[in-house]
Design a protein around this motif. Structure first.
Motif, PDB file in Angstrom:
ATOM      1  N   ALA A 151      12.926  16.168  -5.731  1.00  0.00           N
ATOM      2  CA  ALA A 151      14.199  16.286  -5.020  1.00  0.00           C
ATOM      3  C   ALA A 151      13.994  17.014  -3.708  1.00  0.00           C
ATOM      4  O   ALA A 151      13.022  17.732  -3.516  1.00  0.00           O
ATOM      5  N   GLY A 152      14.902  16.797  -2.806  1.00  0.00           N
ATOM      6  CA  GLY A 152      14.883  17.526  -1.543  1.00  0.00           C
ATOM      7  C   GLY A 152      14.249  16.746  -0.417  1.00  0.00           C
ATOM      8  O   GLY A 152      13.624  15.706  -0.601  1.00  0.00           O
ATOM      9  N   ALA A 153      14.435  17.292   0.774  1.00  0.00           N
ATOM     10  CA  ALA A 153      13.916  16.645   1.978  1.00  0.00           C
ATOM     11  C   ALA A 153      12.398  16.677   2.018  1.00  0.00           C
ATOM     12  O   ALA A 153      11.772  15.742   2.512  1.00  0.00           O
ATOM     13  N   GLY A 154      11.795  17.723   1.492  1.00  0.00           N
ATOM     14  CA  GLY A 154      10.337  17.814   1.485  1.00  0.00           C
ATOM     15  C   GLY A 154       9.701  16.709   0.671  1.00  0.00           C
ATOM     16  O   GLY A 154       8.686  16.133   1.063  1.00  0.00           O
ATOM     17  N   ALA A 155      10.296  16.386  -0.456  1.00  0.00           N
ATOM     18  CA  ALA A 155       9.780  15.307  -1.297  1.00  0.00           C
ATOM     19  C   ALA A 155       9.937  13.961  -0.598  1.00  0.00           C
ATOM     20  O   ALA A 155       9.043  13.113  -0.663  1.00  0.00           O
ATOM     21  N   LEU A 156      11.060  13.767   0.086  1.00  0.00           N
ATOM     22  CA  LEU A 156      11.285  12.510   0.799  1.00  0.00           C
ATOM     23  C   LEU A 156      10.287  12.342   1.942  1.00  0.00           C
ATOM     24  O   LEU A 156       9.736  11.260   2.146  1.00  0.00           O
ATOM     25  N   ILE A 157      10.037  13.415   2.671  1.00  0.00           N
ATOM     26  CA  ILE A 157       9.051  13.368   3.757  1.00  0.00           C
ATOM     27  C   ILE A 157       7.661  13.095   3.184  1.00  0.00           C
ATOM     28  O   ILE A 157       6.886  12.317   3.750  1.00  0.00           O
ATOM     29  N   GLY A 158       7.358  13.709   2.055  1.00  0.00           N
ATOM     30  CA  GLY A 158       6.076  13.450   1.390  1.00  0.00           C
ATOM     31  C   GLY A 158       5.932  11.998   0.981  1.00  0.00           C
ATOM     32  O   GLY A 158       4.847  11.417   1.088  1.00  0.00           O
ATOM     33  N   GLN A 159       7.022  11.392   0.512  1.00  0.00           N
ATOM     34  CA  GLN A 159       6.983   9.979   0.149  1.00  0.00           C
ATOM     35  C   GLN A 159       6.751   9.097   1.386  1.00  0.00           C
ATOM     36  O   GLN A 159       5.990   8.133   1.321  1.00  0.00           O
ATOM     37  N   LEU A 160       7.403   9.425   2.489  1.00  0.00           N
ATOM     38  CA  LEU A 160       7.208   8.666   3.729  1.00  0.00           C
ATOM     39  C   LEU A 160       5.773   8.767   4.231  1.00  0.00           C
ATOM     40  O   LEU A 160       5.154   7.771   4.592  1.00  0.00           O
ATOM     41  N   VAL A 161       5.244   9.994   4.240  1.00  0.00           N
ATOM     42  CA  VAL A 161       3.876  10.202   4.735  1.00  0.00           C
ATOM     43  C   VAL A 161       2.863   9.541   3.802  1.00  0.00           C
ATOM     44  O   VAL A 161       1.944   8.859   4.256  1.00  0.00           O
TER      45      VAL A 161
ATOM     46  N   GLY B  81       0.815  -1.216   0.000  1.00  0.00           N
ATOM     47  CA  GLY B  81       0.000   0.000   0.000  1.00  0.00           C
ATOM     48  C   GLY B  81       0.842   1.258   0.000  1.00  0.00           C
ATOM     49  O   GLY B  81       0.467   2.280  -0.561  1.00  0.00           O
ATOM     50  N   GLY B  82       2.015   1.177   0.623  1.00  0.00           N
ATOM     51  CA  GLY B  82       2.924   2.320   0.661  1.00  0.00           C
ATOM     52  C   GLY B  82       3.427   2.714  -0.708  1.00  0.00           C
ATOM     53  O   GLY B  82       3.584   3.902  -1.008  1.00  0.00           O
ATOM     54  N   LEU B  83       3.680   1.737  -1.559  1.00  0.00           N
ATOM     55  CA  LEU B  83       4.119   2.045  -2.917  1.00  0.00           C
ATOM     56  C   LEU B  83       3.044   2.830  -3.671  1.00  0.00           C
ATOM     57  O   LEU B  83       3.330   3.818  -4.333  1.00  0.00           O
ATOM     58  N   GLY B  84       1.808   2.387  -3.543  1.00  0.00           N
ATOM     59  CA  GLY B  84       0.718   3.094  -4.220  1.00  0.00           C
ATOM     60  C   GLY B  84       0.439   4.452  -3.620  1.00  0.00           C
ATOM     61  O   GLY B  84       0.315   5.449  -4.334  1.00  0.00           O
ATOM     62  N   GLY B  85       0.357   4.521  -2.313  1.00  0.00           N
ATOM     63  CA  GLY B  85       0.066   5.789  -1.636  1.00  0.00           C
ATOM     64  C   GLY B  85       1.151   6.822  -1.834  1.00  0.00           C
ATOM     65  O   GLY B  85       0.878   7.997  -2.071  1.00  0.00           O
ATOM     66  N   GLY B  86       2.397   6.399  -1.762  1.00  0.00           N
ATOM     67  CA  GLY B  86       3.506   7.315  -1.973  1.00  0.00           C
ATOM     68  C   GLY B  86       3.563   7.828  -3.398  1.00  0.00           C
ATOM     69  O   GLY B  86       3.861   8.998  -3.642  1.00  0.00           O
ATOM     70  N   SER B  87       3.259   6.955  -4.350  1.00  0.00           N
ATOM     71  CA  SER B  87       3.252   7.374  -5.756  1.00  0.00           C
ATOM     72  C   SER B  87       2.143   8.378  -6.030  1.00  0.00           C
ATOM     73  O   SER B  87       2.350   9.377  -6.731  1.00  0.00           O
TER      74      SER B  87
ATOM     75  N   GLY C 233       3.366   7.072   1.784  1.00  0.00           N
ATOM     76  CA  GLY C 233       3.502   5.629   1.943  1.00  0.00           C
ATOM     77  C   GLY C 233       2.858   5.136   3.218  1.00  0.00           C
ATOM     78  O   GLY C 233       2.205   4.094   3.231  1.00  0.00           O
ATOM     79  N   GLY C 234       3.020   5.878   4.298  1.00  0.00           N
ATOM     80  CA  GLY C 234       2.409   5.487   5.568  1.00  0.00           C
ATOM     81  C   GLY C 234       0.899   5.473   5.511  1.00  0.00           C
ATOM     82  O   GLY C 234       0.251   4.531   5.969  1.00  0.00           O
ATOM     83  N   VAL C 235       0.336   6.503   4.912  1.00  0.00           N
ATOM     84  CA  VAL C 235      -1.129   6.574   4.794  1.00  0.00           C
ATOM     85  C   VAL C 235      -1.643   5.477   3.872  1.00  0.00           C
ATOM     86  O   VAL C 235      -2.619   4.785   4.181  1.00  0.00           O
ATOM     87  N   GLY C 236      -0.978   5.300   2.728  1.00  0.00           N
ATOM     88  CA  GLY C 236      -1.387   4.246   1.799  1.00  0.00           C
ATOM     89  C   GLY C 236      -1.269   2.864   2.420  1.00  0.00           C
ATOM     90  O   GLY C 236      -2.142   2.008   2.241  1.00  0.00           O
ATOM     91  N   GLY C 237      -0.192   2.633   3.158  1.00  0.00           N
ATOM     92  CA  GLY C 237      -0.004   1.351   3.823  1.00  0.00           C
ATOM     93  C   GLY C 237      -1.045   1.089   4.889  1.00  0.00           C
ATOM     94  O   GLY C 237      -1.565  -0.019   5.001  1.00  0.00           O
ATOM     95  N   LEU C 238      -1.368   2.103   5.653  1.00  0.00           N
ATOM     96  CA  LEU C 238      -2.386   1.960   6.692  1.00  0.00           C
ATOM     97  C   LEU C 238      -3.736   1.626   6.071  1.00  0.00           C
ATOM     98  O   LEU C 238      -4.415   0.702   6.507  1.00  0.00           O
ATOM     99  N   ILE C 239      -4.115   2.357   5.037  1.00  0.00           N
ATOM    100  CA  ILE C 239      -5.420   2.142   4.402  1.00  0.00           C
ATOM    101  C   ILE C 239      -5.511   0.741   3.805  1.00  0.00           C
ATOM    102  O   ILE C 239      -6.480   0.013   4.037  1.00  0.00           O
ATOM    103  N   LEU C 240      -4.496   0.342   3.033  1.00  0.00           N
ATOM    104  CA  LEU C 240      -4.557  -0.976   2.399  1.00  0.00           C
ATOM    105  C   LEU C 240      -4.552  -2.088   3.435  1.00  0.00           C
ATOM    106  O   LEU C 240      -5.307  -3.055   3.317  1.00  0.00           O
ATOM    107  N   GLN C 241      -3.736  -1.974   4.464  1.00  0.00           N
ATOM    108  CA  GLN C 241      -3.671  -3.019   5.484  1.00  0.00           C
ATOM    109  C   GLN C 241      -5.008  -3.168   6.196  1.00  0.00           C
ATOM    110  O   GLN C 241      -5.468  -4.282   6.413  1.00  0.00           O
ATOM    111  N   VAL C 242      -5.650  -2.069   6.549  1.00  0.00           N
ATOM    112  CA  VAL C 242      -6.933  -2.132   7.250  1.00  0.00           C
ATOM    113  C   VAL C 242      -8.006  -2.747   6.348  1.00  0.00           C
ATOM    114  O   VAL C 242      -8.764  -3.620   6.776  1.00  0.00           O
ATOM    115  N   VAL C 243      -8.066  -2.318   5.105  1.00  0.00           N
ATOM    116  CA  VAL C 243      -9.083  -2.845   4.186  1.00  0.00           C
ATOM    117  C   VAL C 243      -8.876  -4.341   3.958  1.00  0.00           C
ATOM    118  O   VAL C 243      -9.817  -5.130   4.067  1.00  0.00           O
TER     119      VAL C 243
END
Length: 90
Positions: A57-67, A41-47, A69-79
């Motif tokens: 590029a940059g730290a902001g983009a990396l943080i956005g990918q982490l967040v 789910g993180g791969l889909g949510g992060g994309s 991915g976290g939201v996407g992973g949480l949603i897919l795992q719960v469903v």
């Protein structure tokens, strides 16, 4: 998308899947199941989030990918957990 973004999405997704399994008890797939579903789910949510906010590029983009991915992973795992446990219940 570069390798760093994919790793950030996988890590964020695994964290989100782990949190989802602990937060919603009826969706728990076990530790390994939560991590795998969350990482997928993180791969889909992060994309999706990465394409919405832009920037590759940059730290902001990396943080956005982490967040994302976290939201996407949480949603897919719960469903997936709720569906699996609903069909496995007798």
């Amino acid at each position: 998308m570069d390798f760093t973004s994919i790793i950030a999405q996988l890590v964020g997704g695994a964290g989100g899947g782990f949190a989802g399994g602990k937060a919603v008890k009826d969706s728990d797939l076990g530790q390994t199941g939560n991590l795998i579903a969350g990482a997928i789910g993180g791969l889909g949510g992060g994309s999706i989030l990465g394409s919405m906010i832009g920037g590759d590029a940059g730290a902001g983009a990396l943080i956005g990918q982490l967040v994302g991915g976290g939201v996407g992973g949480l949603i897919l795992q719960v469903v997936v957990g709720l569906i699996k446990n609903k069909f496995m219940a007798k």
